[in-house]
Design a protein around this motif. Sequence first.
Motif, PDB file in Angstrom:
ATOM      1  N   HIS A  55       0.704   4.072  -2.641  1.00  0.00           N
ATOM      2  CA  HIS A  55       0.713   5.519  -2.348  1.00  0.00           C
ATOM      3  C   HIS A  55       1.809   6.486  -2.978  1.00  0.00           C
ATOM      4  O   HIS A  55       1.476   7.335  -3.589  1.00  0.00           O
ATOM      5  CB  HIS A  55       0.880   5.851  -0.669  1.00  0.00           C
ATOM      6  CG  HIS A  55       1.126   7.019  -0.425  1.00  0.00           C
ATOM      7  ND1 HIS A  55      -0.156   7.950  -0.379  1.00  0.00           N
ATOM      8  CD2 HIS A  55       2.104   8.054   0.211  1.00  0.00           C
ATOM      9  CE1 HIS A  55       0.487   9.268  -0.089  1.00  0.00           C
ATOM     10  NE2 HIS A  55       1.687   9.023   0.443  1.00  0.00           N
ATOM     11  N   GLY A  56       3.074   5.890  -3.103  1.00  0.00           N
ATOM     12  CA  GLY A  56       4.377   6.357  -3.535  1.00  0.00           C
ATOM     13  C   GLY A  56       3.854   6.715  -5.371  1.00  0.00           C
ATOM     14  O   GLY A  56       4.206   7.587  -5.991  1.00  0.00           O
ATOM     15  N   ASN A  88       9.878   1.048  -1.163  1.00  0.00           N
ATOM     16  CA  ASN A  88       8.832   0.008  -0.696  1.00  0.00           C
ATOM     17  C   ASN A  88       8.687  -1.036  -1.815  1.00  0.00           C
ATOM     18  O   ASN A  88       8.243  -2.145  -1.559  1.00  0.00           O
ATOM     19  CB  ASN A  88       7.389   0.688  -0.563  1.00  0.00           C
ATOM     20  CG  ASN A  88       7.504   1.654   0.799  1.00  0.00           C
ATOM     21  OD1 ASN A  88       7.292   0.884   1.743  1.00  0.00           O
ATOM     22  ND2 ASN A  88       7.726   2.694   0.673  1.00  0.00           N
ATOM     23  N   LEU A 120       0.892  -1.286   0.120  1.00  0.00           N
ATOM     24  CA  LEU A 120      -0.029  -0.102   0.054  1.00  0.00           C
ATOM     25  C   LEU A 120       0.830   1.126   0.194  1.00  0.00           C
ATOM     26  O   LEU A 120       0.552   2.315  -0.669  1.00  0.00           O
ATOM     27  CB  LEU A 120      -1.024   0.112   1.152  1.00  0.00           C
ATOM     28  CG  LEU A 120      -2.118  -0.995   1.007  1.00  0.00           C
ATOM     29  CD1 LEU A 120      -2.860  -1.093   2.373  1.00  0.00           C
ATOM     30  CD2 LEU A 120      -3.065  -0.837   0.020  1.00  0.00           C
ATOM     31  N   TRP A 121       2.045   1.348   0.761  1.00  0.00           N
ATOM     32  CA  TRP A 121       2.996   2.454   0.526  1.00  0.00           C
ATOM     33  C   TRP A 121       3.586   2.625  -0.823  1.00  0.00           C
ATOM     34  O   TRP A 121       3.546   3.694  -1.539  1.00  0.00           O
ATOM     35  CB  TRP A 121       4.057   2.209   1.724  1.00  0.00           C
ATOM     36  CG  TRP A 121       3.777   2.675   3.017  1.00  0.00           C
ATOM     37  CD1 TRP A 121       3.709   2.191   3.987  1.00  0.00           C
ATOM     38  CD2 TRP A 121       3.657   4.140   3.620  1.00  0.00           C
ATOM     39  NE1 TRP A 121       3.383   2.839   5.261  1.00  0.00           N
ATOM     40  CE2 TRP A 121       3.508   4.046   4.753  1.00  0.00           C
ATOM     41  CE3 TRP A 121       3.667   5.377   2.770  1.00  0.00           C
ATOM     42  CZ2 TRP A 121       3.181   5.338   5.378  1.00  0.00           C
ATOM     43  CZ3 TRP A 121       3.345   6.468   3.555  1.00  0.00           C
ATOM     44  CH2 TRP A 121       3.154   6.571   4.807  1.00  0.00           C
ATOM     45  N   ASN A 149       1.016   6.832  -6.652  1.00  0.00           N
ATOM     46  CA  ASN A 149      -0.197   8.032  -6.867  1.00  0.00           C
ATOM     47  C   ASN A 149       0.507   9.345  -6.467  1.00  0.00           C
ATOM     48  O   ASN A 149      -0.018  10.107  -7.501  1.00  0.00           O
ATOM     49  CB  ASN A 149      -1.206   7.693  -5.578  1.00  0.00           C
ATOM     50  CG  ASN A 149      -2.219   6.422  -5.849  1.00  0.00           C
ATOM     51  OD1 ASN A 149      -2.284   6.088  -7.043  1.00  0.00           O
ATOM     52  ND2 ASN A 149      -2.803   6.072  -4.896  1.00  0.00           N
ATOM     53  N   ILE A 150       1.484   9.387  -5.843  1.00  0.00           N
ATOM     54  CA  ILE A 150       1.884  10.728  -5.782  1.00  0.00           C
ATOM     55  C   ILE A 150       3.054  11.317  -6.296  1.00  0.00           C
ATOM     56  O   ILE A 150       3.708  12.008  -6.205  1.00  0.00           O
ATOM     57  CB  ILE A 150       2.160  11.162  -4.153  1.00  0.00           C
ATOM     58  CG1 ILE A 150       3.126  10.306  -3.422  1.00  0.00           C
ATOM     59  CG2 ILE A 150       0.755  11.199  -3.350  1.00  0.00           C
ATOM     60  CD1 ILE A 150       3.699  10.789  -2.167  1.00  0.00           C
TER      61      ILE A 150
END
Length: 79
Positions: A48-49, A61, A44-45, A51-52
Amino acid sequence: MIGIIAAFLTTLSFIPQAWQVIKTKDTSGISLGMYAMFVAGVFLWMIHGINIRDVAIIAANGITFVLASIILAYKIKYK
């Protein structure tokens, strides 16, 4: 710079454990629940990376995900 060093050390810290598990196939001292949750969290991290668009988060990760997944796979296979 501190963040890069921290990411480098925490990511590479899985190499000795993964190597030991691959070499011995002994996962008796590893918690299945902990590794399952950890692999999911690292995945999930990584998402997230992505996505951003943060390369450091994605790389750290992503590598940790692969190494921890190897350990988890051996835990499941050789329990």
